[in-house]
Design an enzyme around this catalytic site. Structure first.
Site, short mmCIF file in Angstrom:
data_model
loop_
_atom_site.label_atom_id
_atom_site.label_comp_id
_atom_site.label_asym_id
_atom_site.label_seq_id
_atom_site.Cartn_x
_atom_site.Cartn_y
_atom_site.Cartn_z
N GLY A 157 0.84 -0.77 -0.08
CA GLY A 157 0.16 0.10 -0.11
C GLY A 157 0.83 0.98 0.10
O GLY A 157 2.08 1.07 -0.02
N ALA A 158 0.05 2.52 -0.11
CA ALA A 158 1.04 4.14 0.37
C ALA A 158 1.44 3.73 1.45
O ALA A 158 1.47 3.49 2.43
CB ALA A 158 -0.15 4.56 -0.09
N GLU A 188 13.11 7.48 -17.90
CA GLU A 188 11.53 7.59 -17.78
C GLU A 188 10.84 7.89 -18.91
O GLU A 188 10.24 7.96 -19.94
CB GLU A 188 11.92 9.14 -17.52
CG GLU A 188 12.48 9.41 -16.34
CD GLU A 188 12.64 11.08 -15.90
OE1 GLU A 188 11.80 11.79 -16.61
OE2 GLU A 188 12.38 11.30 -14.56
N HIS A 211 12.52 11.57 -5.00
CA HIS A 211 12.78 9.50 -5.51
C HIS A 211 14.59 10.12 -6.00
O HIS A 211 15.06 9.08 -6.35
CB HIS A 211 12.39 9.21 -6.28
CG HIS A 211 11.03 8.70 -5.72
ND1 HIS A 211 11.26 6.94 -5.53
CD2 HIS A 211 9.27 8.67 -4.51
CE1 HIS A 211 10.07 6.59 -4.77
NE2 HIS A 211 9.05 7.91 -4.31
#
Length: 176
Positions: free
Chosen positions: A8-9, A60, A48
């Protein structure tokens, strides 16, 4: 080797994936799928970037994940993909409804032919199916698509780990 890390977050899934990549002894390429849709997301992306080791490569790629894997996989390289649910969101936000199926199928096909993807691949994704069914067609579709994607990836993965409160729980494969 293909690994899937779910959670989860703020569960610690990205931290675990980054630790595994760093400890692998391989060159690491980080494949980031996130897009800065707003200021808060831009801040997360910047955090990040700043926290990753400088020697790690960065790709990316918000949409063509199968191509990114094929282009960057190498025998002495660990690819860390963070994260599948952001990639899924990017595809769901497109006006071309066929693109999701096209990119998902290409991604799963790439994972099915791991011999063509040398090295180690660590995939990170948010487990979103543990709560109530959300209101709204798009959010229900997101949860459904994420659940189906996770099942398909977990079937192909050699190791699957679920993280809770920073603690890894092994679901499949060899212990960490």
């Amino acid at each position: 080797m293909l690994e899937l890390i779910l959670g989860g977050a703020r569960s610690g899934k990205s931290r675990l994936a980054e630790r595994l990549a760093a400890q692998s002894g391989l060159d690491v390429t980080y494949i980031a799928t996130g897009r800065a849709w707003d200021g808060e997301m831009a801040t997360r992306i910047a955090h990040h970037r700043a926290s990753r080791p400088a020697e790690w490569g960065l790709v990316e790629e918000p949409l063509e994940l199968a191509r990114a894997l094929r282009d960057n996989a190498a025998p002495r390289r660990c690819l860390l993909v963070d994260c599948l649910t952001l990639w899924l969101t990017n595809l769901l936000m497109l006006e071309d409804e066929n693109r999701l199926a096209l990119e998902r199928d290409a991604f799963l096909a790439a994972l099915a032919t791991l011999a063509e993807l040398p090295g180690r691949i660590v995939l990170v994704s948010n487990e979103t199916g543990l709560g109530v069914v959300p209101l709204g067609e798009l959010t229900r579709r997101y949860v459904d698509e994420a659940g189906w994607l996770h099942q398909a990836v977990a079937e192909r993965a050699g190791r699957v780990v679920f993280t809770v409160a920073g603690l890894p729980m092994l679901l499949k494969g060899e212990p960490l």
